[in-house]
Design an enzyme around this catalytic site. Structure first.
Site, PDB file in Angstrom:
ATOM      1  N   HIS A 178      33.321  36.693  13.432  1.00  0.00           N
ATOM      2  CA  HIS A 178      32.013  36.095  13.136  1.00  0.00           C
ATOM      3  C   HIS A 178      32.036  35.271  11.839  1.00  0.00           C
ATOM      4  O   HIS A 178      31.841  34.058  11.839  1.00  0.00           O
ATOM      5  CB  HIS A 178      30.952  37.187  12.993  1.00  0.00           C
TER       6      HIS A 178
HETATM    7  C1  BDR Z   1      27.759  40.184  11.498  1.00  0.00           C
HETATM    8  O1  BDR Z   1      27.452  41.547  11.242  1.00  0.00           O
HETATM    9  C2  BDR Z   1      28.451  42.149  10.469  1.00  0.00           C
HETATM   10  O2  BDR Z   1      28.790  43.389  10.989  1.00  0.00           O
HETATM   11  C3  BDR Z   1      29.602  41.184  10.414  1.00  0.00           C
HETATM   12  O3  BDR Z   1      30.247  41.254   9.150  1.00  0.00           O
HETATM   13  C4  BDR Z   1      28.950  39.846  10.625  1.00  0.00           C
HETATM   14  O4  BDR Z   1      28.497  39.287   9.417  1.00  0.00           O
HETATM   15  C5  BDR Z   1      27.973  39.991  12.973  1.00  0.00           C
HETATM   16  O5  BDR Z   1      26.814  40.312  13.674  1.00  0.00           O
END
Ligand code: BDR
Ligand code: CA
Length: 310
Positions: free
Chosen positions: A240
């Site tokens: 992500h």
């Molecule tokens: C986001 O949520 C977190 O767990 C990850 O680091 C990322 O920023 C993804 O939904």
């Protein structure tokens, strides 16, 4: 060309770690500081993790600030089931030798931005938007200091990853996201629609491990831990947060559209949902560039090459 000055607001997190390493490995970017926020784990841990990440990259000169320890209105929800108790499980890193800066992240953000030229600084947000919303409420004029805000958050076609409707970063602090989207900052949104196309498969994880450097070995270990918990399809680990930095390095990797995005604050089942007006039904002006597609092959080529520099 002079490097682009950026501030990274973060809640590390394995994928935050890879994003920050990608930025630290890239001469196109000048990191003015890292601000830590509560999210994946509590803020004491995210701040310590930010320090550890600078040490992985051999960058003790980077300033790290501890920020808000809870969302604006909701109780804090964290995600140890994804990131482990430390937030960086899998890497087994020693406690940091570097120290945090004394200032609170919000105080520093305001002072730093106000001292810089209008539209002179880029902000990247990799966690809940609590630090930035708090800064904006205290000093709304910081909005005009930011040339672009790149947020990892939200979902549209991909739906949520923490509830059926909501993505984690927005769900943790929807009130902060609402304030930030109303703040008049040119904003780009990297949603799950895109990040679920950026999958660190077995072969891609092996290529990173085979770089053979200590930093790459750490990233490989983090990815193996993360791969057991954050999966899309049989062999996909969505990266992500690194998408935000990759966009700054090479915007041609991503495509999207400027639309209006509203945050659901009080849904029975949908709190934290990013309500996206793709068909322009609301008459509300576009407030975000929302990405939909990514060239994932070129993304991984870039990431792997850059990690090899550390
Ligand atoms: C986001 O949520 C977190 O767990 C990850 O680091 C990322 O920023 C993804 O939904
Ligand atoms: Ca994150």
């Amino acid at each position: 060309m002079a490097p682009r000055p950026i501030i990274i607001d973060t809640d590390p997190g394995q994928d935050d770690c890879i994003a920050i390493l990608l930025a630290l490995a890239s001469p196109e970017l000048e990191i003015l500081g890292l601000t830590a926020v509560a999210g994946n784990v509590g803020v004491d841990l995210t701040a310590a993790n930010a320090l550890k990440i600078c040490e992985i990259a051999g960058r003790p000169d980077i300033k790290v600030f501890r920020g808000c320890d809870r969302p604006l209105e909701k109780p804090l929800t964290i995600a140890p089931e994804i990131h482990g108790k430390s937030g960086l499980d899998g890497a087994d890193l020693p406690p940091p030798r570097m120290a945090l800066q004394r200032d609170h992240a919000v105080d520093w953000l305001i002072a730093m931005l106000m001292g810089r030229p209008d539209r002179g600084t880029t902000l990247v947000a990799l966690g809940p938007l609590t630090n930035l919303a708090t800064a904006l409420c205290r000093e709304p004029r910081i909005a005009r200091k930011i040339d672009e805000l790149v947020v990892m958050g939200g979902a549209s076609r991909a739906l949520g990853n923490v509830t059926p409707a909501a993505e984690f970063n927005i769900h943790v602090d929807p009130h902060a996201a609402d304030i930030v989207l109303a703040g008049g900052i040119p904003t780009a949104l990297m949603t799950l629609d895109v990040t679920h196309q950026v999958l660190a498969t077995r072969a891609r994880r092996d290529r990173i491990r085979d770089l053979g450097t200590p930093a790459a070995a750490t990233v490989a270990r983090l990815l193996e831990f993360y791969a057991k918990r954050e999966r899309v399809g049989p062999d996909g680990v969505p990266l992500h947060d690194p998408c935000t930095i990759a966009y700054l390095l090479d915007p041609t990797l991503f495509s999207g559209e400027r639309i209006n995005v509203a945050i659901e604050l009080a849904g029975t089942h949908t709190t934290g949902m990013t309500v996206m007006d793709w068909r322009r039904r609301t008459g509300r002006a576009p407030n975000c560039l929302v990405f939909r597609e990514v060239d994932h092959e070129r993304f991984f080529a870039l990431l792997t090459e850059r990690l090899g520099r550390l």
